[in-house]
Design an enzyme around this catalytic site. Structure first.
Site, PDB file in Angstrom:
ATOM      1  N   GLU A 128       0.832  -1.212   0.000  1.00  0.00           N
ATOM      2  CA  GLU A 128       0.000   0.000   0.000  1.00  0.00           C
ATOM      3  C   GLU A 128       0.862   1.256   0.000  1.00  0.00           C
ATOM      4  O   GLU A 128       0.491   2.278  -0.580  1.00  0.00           O
ATOM      5  CB  GLU A 128      -0.937   0.005   1.216  1.00  0.00           C
ATOM      6  CG  GLU A 128      -2.090  -0.977   1.124  1.00  0.00           C
ATOM      7  CD  GLU A 128      -3.115  -0.603   0.061  1.00  0.00           C
ATOM      8  OE1 GLU A 128      -2.735  -0.535  -1.128  1.00  0.00           O
ATOM      9  OE2 GLU A 128      -4.287  -0.402   0.410  1.00  0.00           O
ATOM     10  N   THR A 181      -5.097   7.453  -5.307  1.00  0.00           N
ATOM     11  CA  THR A 181      -5.284   7.670  -3.877  1.00  0.00           C
ATOM     12  C   THR A 181      -4.375   8.789  -3.384  1.00  0.00           C
ATOM     13  O   THR A 181      -4.778   9.653  -2.607  1.00  0.00           O
ATOM     14  CB  THR A 181      -4.975   6.370  -3.108  1.00  0.00           C
ATOM     15  OG1 THR A 181      -5.809   5.352  -3.639  1.00  0.00           O
ATOM     16  CG2 THR A 181      -5.264   6.507  -1.635  1.00  0.00           C
TER      17      THR A 181
END
Lengths: 306, 306
Positions: A128, A181
């Site tokens: 991530e 993101t």
């Protein structure tokens, strides 16, 4: 076992009032991943259906996770990772989280199941970090644990699994625009009003209570985000129109992850079908291409295919 | 019935991570209130044990509540309210909330029980407004509903009753300094860091989950306040020393309400007794006078004496 094939689900994070902490796992769409031990060192990554994702393992989500696990395990060989990606990158339903969680899960299976689910989330967080610049766990946790999860604390990592209501179905409305993101995080103010924070944490606490007490009415009242959503809706085409049209049959809607997908939580499959139909009537008229799908909450997370 | 006597408990609000939303009801100390219908209009208030509280009903917590109820009920007579106050005003354990909630409860009993518990909280909020300048409900709700309560939303008012763990006991450490809620609210910054808000709401969500799942370990991890407490501890003498000494046997400690009392939540009465003993060893050496008491969580709230 030197080879494993798994189905790795998509997920919704930043669930309205639960920015950065609350997520749930979807039944659909899922990536398929095959990971095998290779007799040479290093990590090879192959994307079967050719998204523009770096295959250099040092720049790739799966690579970052695999290298950390190889190091921790002191593993003398390497891995070959093949991905059939059905979760569109940048769609806001945990595409990178699926790749990261799937890698951690598969390597653990291939190397004797030495790690707990919590540890797998920790490994997957390296992925991530590559994808979004932040080591967040709110998509990873539901993928690895299944159902609804609360990332109570990120440092030290503490994950609380929450009950799932089996009547819940979700409609995902995905506009074909890519939203990183990283970029969606950049527009968020770092300071917020205490008064709004109180509203937000009151709703989050109520949301958790609603899951335990199976109180759909309470759940519906708490699916609100007074802090992040107002800052992000400008990034998402036709947001208000879509959410308003869903509101007749949905318990609530919100931005999935950092967007651009929108989730609508519904009580019962019938209501979810009605929500999907109503949203489709809107999106069919728009220039933006949309994909819409309907999914139950996935309470089991990653599944082994063979 | 033209006269009722009730026991009205103290309460803890702003429970660590649950600023402005989370509270619980104590078994001890309690005020005694006697309310009777008088054959003339108006409200008379008598404080038997003579605190310096205004008895002019227009300036008094009980008066504010009584007037609202008289208006709503279109009641043609008045009330005489007699209070034996054991909950010291300004102590941070809901002294004004007890007076307000007790008044609402008693008048409802005397006038045919027309109102729900939620409506009683709404009436009692007029009293809290007199006392603190804000219409908050986080002390009132546990007094009226009992146990742990979440004020999910203040406007519209929505209260969620949470499960109580029957092994929980509380030690209250009360330094004899008066701290007005109004003043303690004034020092709080109106803007907070999003990052800290995420920590806080993660903990609050975890706290709620811990009550439902009877997970004392999780509960202990979540009794933390990273936003309000750091700003208020300077108002509370010997705060850190007291909290540190409690930490060996308590699940967690925090500021009760707006202070100056400190609550320490413990698993089992034995641990609570040990906590009380350790704190007493410290407070006995200080110039500030303290009162210390130990209480279970009160799950029933206000009780009718006769």
């Amino acid at each position: 076992m030197s080879r494993i094939s798994i189905s790795v689900p998509s997920s919704v994070a930043n669930v309205s009032c639960g920015y950065d902490v609350l997520g749930f796992c979807l039944g659909y769409p899922c990536d398929e991943m095959t990971v095998e031990i290779k007799q040479t060192q290093g990590v090879e990554i192959e994307h079967v259906n050719g998204w523009s994702i770096p295959t250099d393992p040092k720049l790739n989500v799966c690579g970052a996770v695999a290298f950390e696990m190889i190091k921790k395990l002191n593993f003398k060989y390497g891995f070959k990772i093949k991905i059939i990606k059905h979760i569109k990158p940048g769609s806001g339903i945990g595409s990178s989280a699926a790749s990261a969680a799937g890698t951690a899960f598969a390597i653990n299976q291939l190397t004797g199941n030495k790690f707990s689910k919590l540890e797998l989330v920790k490994f997957a967080m390296y992925g991530e970090e590559i994808a979004s610049g932040a080591k967040h766990a709110d998509n990873l946790s539901p993928v690895i644990f299944g159902g609804f999860t609360l990332v109570r604390s990120i440092n030290p990592l503490d994950i609380v699994t929450l009950p799932s209501l089996n009547e819940l179905f979700v409609v995902i409305t995905h506009p074909y625009i890519e939203l990183k993101t990283k970029d969606a995080r950049l527009i968020i103010n770092k300071e917020i009003e205490l008064e709004k924070a109180v509203v937000q944490w009151g709703n989050l606490a109520g949301f958790v209570a609603s899951l335990y007490s199976k109180n759909y009415e309470l759940l519906s009242k708490t699916i609100k985000d007074v802090i992040i959503e107002p800052q992000r809706i400008k990034l998402i085409p036709n947001y208000k129109e879509i959410v308003d049209s869903a509101s007749k049959y949905a318990l609530g809607s919100g931005i999935s992850g950092a967007g651009p997908s929108i989730f609508s939580i519904c009580k019962g499959k019938k209501n979810a079908e009605l929500v999907l139909k109503r949203i489709k009537e809107i999106t069919d008229k728009k220039n933006t291409t949309y994909s819409l799908f309907l999914s139950p909450i996935n309470t089991s997370g990653i599944e082994i295919i063979n």
